[in-house]
Design an enzyme around this catalytic site. Sequence first.
Site, PDB file in Angstrom:
ATOM      1  N   LYS A 178      44.495  45.628  54.392  1.00 22.73           N
ATOM      2  CA  LYS A 178      43.898  45.774  53.057  1.00 22.73           C
ATOM      3  C   LYS A 178      43.007  44.564  52.778  1.00 22.73           C
ATOM      4  CE  LYS A 178      44.648  44.623  48.734  1.00 22.73           C
ATOM      5  NZ  LYS A 178      43.254  44.600  48.301  1.00 22.73           N
ATOM      6  N   GLU A 253      50.102  32.717  53.443  1.00 20.20           N
ATOM      7  CA  GLU A 253      49.148  31.599  53.397  1.00 20.20           C
ATOM      8  C   GLU A 253      48.630  31.538  51.976  1.00 20.20           C
ATOM      9  OE1 GLU A 253      48.581  29.348  55.438  1.00 20.20           O
ATOM     10  OE2 GLU A 253      49.631  30.201  57.139  1.00 20.20           O
ATOM     11  N   CYS A 287      41.204  27.262  50.232  1.00 20.24           N
ATOM     12  CA  CYS A 287      42.581  26.807  50.052  1.00 20.24           C
ATOM     13  C   CYS A 287      42.717  25.383  50.575  1.00 20.24           C
ATOM     14  CB  CYS A 287      43.536  27.735  50.786  1.00 20.24           C
ATOM     15  SG  CYS A 287      43.011  28.049  52.470  1.00 20.24           S
ATOM     16  N   GLU A 386      45.345  24.258  41.760  1.00 25.31           N
ATOM     17  CA  GLU A 386      44.224  24.612  42.622  1.00 25.31           C
ATOM     18  C   GLU A 386      43.081  25.102  41.744  1.00 25.31           C
ATOM     19  OE1 GLU A 386      44.719  28.197  45.060  1.00 25.31           O
ATOM     20  OE2 GLU A 386      44.009  26.977  46.733  1.00 25.31           O
TER      21      GLU A 386
HETATM   22  P1  NAD Z   1      44.849  37.135  45.251  1.00 21.77           P
HETATM   23  O1  NAD Z   1      46.237  36.676  45.454  1.00 21.77           O
HETATM   24  O2  NAD Z   1      44.401  37.545  43.914  1.00 21.77           O
HETATM   25  O3  NAD Z   1      44.555  38.392  46.202  1.00 21.77           O
HETATM   26  C1  NAD Z   1      44.782  38.354  47.577  1.00 21.77           C
HETATM   27  C2  NAD Z   1      44.946  39.777  48.079  1.00 21.77           C
HETATM   28  O4  NAD Z   1      46.151  40.324  47.518  1.00 21.77           O
HETATM   29  C3  NAD Z   1      43.820  40.717  47.671  1.00 21.77           C
HETATM   30  O5  NAD Z   1      43.559  41.617  48.721  1.00 21.77           O
HETATM   31  C4  NAD Z   1      44.424  41.457  46.479  1.00 21.77           C
HETATM   32  O6  NAD Z   1      43.878  42.736  46.256  1.00 21.77           O
HETATM   33  C5  NAD Z   1      45.874  41.568  46.914  1.00 21.77           C
HETATM   34  N1  NAD Z   1      46.822  41.798  45.806  1.00 21.77           N
HETATM   35  C6  NAD Z   1      46.649  41.529  44.494  1.00 21.77           C
HETATM   36  N2  NAD Z   1      47.759  41.900  43.805  1.00 21.77           N
HETATM   37  C7  NAD Z   1      48.634  42.389  44.698  1.00 21.77           C
HETATM   38  C8  NAD Z   1      49.957  42.899  44.610  1.00 21.77           C
HETATM   39  N3  NAD Z   1      50.596  42.994  43.442  1.00 21.77           N
HETATM   40  N4  NAD Z   1      50.598  43.290  45.744  1.00 21.77           N
HETATM   41  C9  NAD Z   1      49.975  43.175  46.943  1.00 21.77           C
HETATM   42  N5  NAD Z   1      48.707  42.715  47.088  1.00 21.77           N
HETATM   43  C10 NAD Z   1      48.051  42.322  45.979  1.00 21.77           C
HETATM   44  O7  NAD Z   1      43.935  35.966  45.865  1.00 21.77           O
HETATM   45  P2  NAD Z   1      42.348  35.875  45.852  1.00 21.77           P
HETATM   46  O8  NAD Z   1      41.927  35.550  44.474  1.00 21.77           O
HETATM   47  O9  NAD Z   1      41.765  37.059  46.537  1.00 21.77           O
HETATM   48  O10 NAD Z   1      42.124  34.606  46.813  1.00 21.77           O
HETATM   49  C11 NAD Z   1      42.227  33.303  46.377  1.00 21.77           C
HETATM   50  C12 NAD Z   1      43.569  32.706  46.721  1.00 21.77           C
HETATM   51  O11 NAD Z   1      43.810  32.825  48.122  1.00 21.77           O
HETATM   52  C13 NAD Z   1      43.651  31.240  46.433  1.00 21.77           C
HETATM   53  O12 NAD Z   1      44.846  30.926  45.754  1.00 21.77           O
HETATM   54  C14 NAD Z   1      43.648  30.590  47.817  1.00 21.77           C
HETATM   55  O13 NAD Z   1      44.279  29.350  47.890  1.00 21.77           O
HETATM   56  C15 NAD Z   1      44.315  31.600  48.640  1.00 21.77           C
HETATM   57  N6  NAD Z   1      43.948  31.439  50.057  1.00 21.77           N
HETATM   58  C16 NAD Z   1      44.819  30.821  50.901  1.00 21.77           C
HETATM   59  C17 NAD Z   1      44.472  30.605  52.231  1.00 21.77           C
HETATM   60  C18 NAD Z   1      45.406  29.906  53.186  1.00 21.77           C
HETATM   61  O14 NAD Z   1      45.183  29.994  54.384  1.00 21.77           O
HETATM   62  N7  NAD Z   1      46.432  29.224  52.728  1.00 21.77           N
HETATM   63  C19 NAD Z   1      43.236  31.038  52.694  1.00 21.77           C
HETATM   64  C20 NAD Z   1      42.380  31.667  51.812  1.00 21.77           C
HETATM   65  C21 NAD Z   1      42.744  31.864  50.478  1.00 21.77           C
END
Ligand code: NAD
Length: 482
Positions: A178, A253, A287, A386
């Site tokens: 997804k 992650e 991140c 963050e």
């Molecule tokens: P997000 O958590 O909003 O979404 C991530 C994914 O989860 C998306 O595909 C979203 O549609 C899905 N999602 C949302 N609600 C969900 C639910 N209830 N159940 C299952 N899936 C769901 O994050 P974002 O805004 O897309 O990305 C930014 C975040 O990602 C930041 O906090 C960043 O630190 C983190 N990030 C971490 C790493 C790492 O390697 N540690 C890398 C990249 C981004």
Amino acid sequence: MSFPIRLDGLFINGHWSAGREHLRVINPASEALLTTVNGGDEQAVDQAISAATEAFTHWSQTTGAERGTILRNIANGVRNGRDHLMKLQSSNNGKPLFEAAIDVDDVIATFEYYAELAAGLDAQQDSPVALPSDDFSARLRREPCGVVGLIVPWNFPMVTTAWKLAPALAAGCCVVLKPSEVTPLAELELASIIAESGLPDGVFNLVCGTGLAVGAPLSADPRIAKISFTGSNAVGVQVMQRAAETVKGVSLELGGKSSLLVLDDADLELAVDLACGGGFFNAGQMCSATSRVLVADELADEFLERLQKRAQAIRVADPFDPDVEMGALVNQAQYQRVLGHIDRGLSAGAKLVCGGNRPAHLPRGYFLQPTVFTQVPLDSALWCEEIFGPVLCVRSFSSEAEAIALANDSQFGLVATVVTRNAETADRVANALQAGLVWLNAPQVIFPQTAWGGYKQSSIGRELGPWGLAAFQEIKHVIRAV
Ligand code: NAD
């Protein structure tokens, strides 16, 4: 770039189809609609998991060498589509083309690396285990853990996918992916490449959609053996809670609040370079952003002066502008979130050194000036949370111990950067930092051979390297009486 008005958002069992949910895909540099993706819902997730479950019977029995060949085909497909993928990435995410090139090259390197690891699996399978008894013999098998759900965010589309997908396929798992509903375009193209790679139908399935419509049912389905998730902590917790009900494995992650430490003997120009890279690459939406910059007292004034000059000179522009240095933030929601952090930082008493606003020459698009704060209260959200935008907080320290304590004083522990001319000091400080990856006098280079992930609330598990592969394997020992 021009796009069809509607794109099919489901690739299930080797076939494209349109889901019922319409996802609007925006160009963040112009705020214009790029296209609409017909994403899926719970029913599409069910179909994708069924296809993956059926395909698992055959795919899990293939040799590592066979899987390696297909992974190499995918790497070659991405290489052939490099220019197009870069443009998709820049159009949909707002990142400059030179940053998109780094993303695509990382994807190629990741598939090639896991192609090699897959090919090496056959020789290791059934390796003998030394036992302290002649009455028994034992062998070790590494087997794919099953059908896995991969959920990824929008900041490095394709890259976060590749870090999960390549090892999952190498291990012999079948996949339901997804992508982020904000940036599905690169993953849709990747799916087209995979469709031509020789991978049997049903091994890889893609379901575009929102978190609630697709991510939630995927995390809960009992047929999924493991969820590998990259995203925010808030959602990571929900995914883990759902996965707990059927005792799924989870790899997470999540967020970071990392530091760049400029020690008293640092090369100041290098330190400023690394601060800008760690704060403003990908418009700070990393991140791994080193958004806390800790500078030795004696260098602090000069460092801040140089950083301010450099930050103000960064050319914020359209991602396709040949002179662009920093692009746009990904969407309106993220833009408002970062502006909110800046406002709250000011209210908390932090001092704005530069930036904080939309660049005057860019009236449209989610563009923000590179922003630097100092005198940021240690209990403020700006210091602790963050930000995920181009915002640096600079603070001085009077001793190495204080710098380490400031860096480690966080709920996160993803990465850190240390700048010093003294190799011994560099190693000592690196060893004391609670972070999964530490760069010494180096930009944030990432190799598939070294692990990605962090301490504390940044991660559960590690991606990349052999650890990324092990995350999709079960360990089986067979003990025989002789
Ligand atoms: P997000 O958590 O909003 O979404 C991530 C994914 O989860 C998306 O595909 C979203 O549609 C899905 N999602 C949302 N609600 C969900 C639910 N209830 N159940 C299952 N899936 C769901 O994050 P974002 O805004 O897309 O990305 C930014 C975040 O990602 C930041 O906090 C960043 O630190 C983190 N990030 C971490 C790493 C790492 O390697 N540690 C890398 C990249 C981004």
